[in-house]
Design an enzyme around this catalytic site. Structure first.
Site, PDB file in Angstrom:
ATOM      1  N   ARG A 187       0.913  -1.182   0.183  1.00 13.24           N
ATOM      2  CA  ARG A 187      -0.045  -0.002  -0.018  1.00 13.24           C
ATOM      3  C   ARG A 187       0.917   1.164   0.034  1.00 13.24           C
ATOM      4  O   ARG A 187       0.689   2.063  -0.715  1.00 13.24           O
ATOM      5  CB  ARG A 187      -0.953  -0.008   1.185  1.00 13.24           C
ATOM      6  N   TYR A 247     -16.583  18.929 -13.480  1.00 14.63           N
ATOM      7  CA  TYR A 247     -17.075  17.667 -13.552  1.00 14.63           C
ATOM      8  C   TYR A 247     -17.967  17.165 -12.937  1.00 14.63           C
ATOM      9  O   TYR A 247     -17.688  17.262 -11.413  1.00 14.63           O
ATOM     10  CB  TYR A 247     -15.679  16.583 -13.799  1.00 14.63           C
ATOM     11  N   ASP A 295      -7.257  20.224 -12.744  1.00 20.33           N
ATOM     12  CA  ASP A 295      -7.881  19.008 -13.379  1.00 20.33           C
ATOM     13  C   ASP A 295      -7.460  18.929 -14.821  1.00 20.33           C
ATOM     14  O   ASP A 295      -8.267  19.598 -15.441  1.00 20.33           O
ATOM     15  CB  ASP A 295      -9.093  18.729 -12.840  1.00 20.33           C
ATOM     16  N   LYS A 303      -8.957   8.272 -18.761  1.00 24.84           N
ATOM     17  CA  LYS A 303      -9.108   8.789 -20.125  1.00 24.84           C
ATOM     18  C   LYS A 303      -7.994   8.982 -20.957  1.00 24.84           C
ATOM     19  O   LYS A 303      -7.344   7.871 -21.509  1.00 24.84           O
ATOM     20  CB  LYS A 303      -9.648  10.552 -19.776  1.00 24.84           C
TER      21      LYS A 303
HETATM   22  C1  LIG Z   1     -13.465  11.165 -15.640  1.00 20.30           C
HETATM   23  C2  LIG Z   1     -12.949  12.670 -15.040  1.00 20.30           C
HETATM   24  C3  LIG Z   1     -12.821  12.510 -13.690  1.00 20.30           C
HETATM   25  C4  LIG Z   1     -12.775  11.362 -12.774  1.00 20.30           C
HETATM   26  O1  LIG Z   1     -12.125  10.328 -12.747  1.00 20.30           O
HETATM   27  P1  LIG Z   1     -12.460   8.908 -12.829  1.00 20.30           P
HETATM   28  O2  LIG Z   1     -11.076   8.043 -13.103  1.00 20.30           O
HETATM   29  O3  LIG Z   1     -13.673   8.416 -13.378  1.00 20.30           O
HETATM   30  O4  LIG Z   1     -12.710   8.570 -11.258  1.00 20.30           O
HETATM   31  C5  LIG Z   1     -12.344  13.827 -12.967  1.00 20.30           C
HETATM   32  N1  LIG Z   1     -12.221  14.907 -13.831  1.00 20.30           N
HETATM   33  C6  LIG Z   1     -12.399  15.027 -15.100  1.00 20.30           C
HETATM   34  C7  LIG Z   1     -12.396  16.075 -15.924  1.00 20.30           C
HETATM   35  C8  LIG Z   1     -12.844  13.842 -15.587  1.00 20.30           C
HETATM   36  O5  LIG Z   1     -12.984  13.551 -17.083  1.00 20.30           O
END
Ligand SMILES: *Cc1c(COP(=O)(O)O)cnc(C)c1O
Length: 410
Positions: free
Chosen positions: A45, A97, A169, A194
């Site tokens: 961990r 988001y 982000d 993504k």
């Molecule tokens: C998908 C996404 C998230 C969350 O990510 P997960 O891997 O689904 O938890 C956060 N910010 C943005 C801009 C996203 O597109």
């Protein structure tokens, strides 16, 4: 050396065996020679060599000091929020988001951490929202799904002047387009799910800090709360990142062509793509970014949920699904999918219209993608013209549609 070359060769060949691919250390613990005497790892961990390779890779890619890998993008966001104390305030981008909005509102607000949502493209709005309690500014650029562009450098100056942290982000851009830390941000967050993963085959999150001190605090939280990324998913994410630059280039080329096509189509209302000179954030995007990304959003002339649903169920190559950034093109309807947790009026105010459709351009041939969109828009046209004049679609019609039912049940 160019970034692509450096990236590909930054992952060391395994010194033990010469394996050219990173070994997956599928282990929970590490044998110690004497109490506290080990080879740099004691419990998985706290640290795992496969995950550490990924964490070093993303830190290097973003030009930061420390990279930290989590089990999802939201777990990464959650770790950043845990830097705060009860009574602190956050200023966040208004079309944030949906999952982050839910976390801020339904989890952290009850611990006394309140978030103010502002249009971060307007510096004055950000400035006016700052109070002595503001400890974190949270931006996304481009935003999801209206692709608004925030000037990171300008916001970073505001944040510095008020001694609050700036977190970006950067999921929609990825380090292939720009590096927020070099523009003055303190933290960069990714949903590795993504563009970084890039193949729609894993869920992962990453935080990179500019400074060691902040990195140590995030690493502490990773270990204390335990939302780590598994060795196998770390390996998959490394494998995805290796082709990031190549993929993002192609995603961007197709997205550009699609945006131009949509802008000239009679059934389309407004097109949102930072690469279009008509986009209000175009100049900033052109300055702070190496490209404009693979996401294109647009509204329909007939601005209704029904019209949008007809479109998203008529595409063939563009698969109807949440998420983005993978090799297969995806289409989504934010109002009923990713943004359904945001109250209707708040959603519309943030520019997420009822008919807004978001495309994630995949790696198929550009011409095939254009043809798929063309035929889906044609279908929309037929539905509209075959409808008796003056008639509006009723809830019964919508509910009778099989996909309408599936969407309603999400
Ligand atoms: C998908 C996404 C998230 C969350 O990510 P997960 O891997 O689904 O938890 C956060 N910010 C943005 C801009 C996203 O597109």
């Amino acid at each position: 050396m160019q970034a692509t070359t450096q990236l590909i060769h930054s992952i060391p060949v395994d010194p033990l065996t010469g394996a050219i691919s990173v070994p997956i250390y599928q282990t929970s613990t590490f044998v110690q020679e004497a109490p506290g005497v080990n080879k740099g790892y004691d419990y998985a961990r706290t640290g795992n060599p496969t995950r550490a390779t990924l964490e070093n890779l993303i830190a290097q890619l973003e030009g930061g000091h420390t990279g930290v890998a989590f089990g999802s993008g939201l777990a990464a966001i959650d770790a950043v929020l845990k830097l705060l104390q009860s009574g602190d305030e956050i200023i966040a981008v208004d079309d944030i988001y949906g999952g982050a909005f839910r976390l801020f509102e339904q989890v952290y607000r009850k611990f006394g951490i309140n978030t103010h949502y502002v249009d971060t493209t307007n510096l004055e709005h950000v400035f006016n929202a700052i109070t002595p309690k503001t400890k974190l500014i949270w931006i996304e650029t481009p935003t999801n799904p209206t692709l608004k562009i925030t000037d990171i450098e300008a916001i970073a100056k505001l944040a510095k002047a008020h001694r609050c942290l700036l977190a970006v982000d950067s999921t929609f851009a990825s380090p292939a387009l720009f590096k927020p830390l070099s523009l003055g941000a303190d933290l960069v967050i990714h949903s590795g799910t993504k563009y970084l993963g890039g193949h729609s085959d894993l869920i992962a999150g990453l935080v990179v800090t500019k400074e060691k001190e902040l990195g140590d605090r995030i690493k502490f939280l990773q270990n204390a709360s335990g939302a780590i990324l598994s060795p196998f998913d770390s390996w998959l994410l490394i494998r995805g990142i290796e082709t990031l630059h190549l993929r993002v280039r192609q995603h961007g080329a197709s997205a550009r062509a699609i945006a131009a096509f949509l802008e000239n189509h009679p059934a389309v209302g407004k097109v949102f793509y930072p690469g279009l000179p008509t986009h209000p954030g175009h100049d900033i995007a052109a300055r702070q970014s190496k490209g404009f990304g693979g996401i294109v959003s647009f509204t329909l002339k007939e601005d209704t949920e029904e019209a949008a649903k007809t479109f998203v169920t008529s595409t063939g190559l563009f698969k109807l699904a949440e998420s983005l950034g993978g090799i297969k093109s995806l289409v989504s309807h934010p109002a009923t999918m990713t943004h359904k947790t945001i109250p209707t009026e708040k959603r519309r105010r943030a520019g997420v219209a009822d008919s807004l459709i978001r495309l994630s351009t995949g790696l198929e041939d550009t011409e095939d993608l254009l043809e798929d969109l063309r035929q889906a828009l044609d279908k929309l046209d037929k539905v509209e013209t075959s409808r008796p004049v003056g008639r509006v679609s009723t809830p019964e019609v919508h509910e009778a549609h099989p996909v309408g039912k599936v969407l309603a049940a999400r």
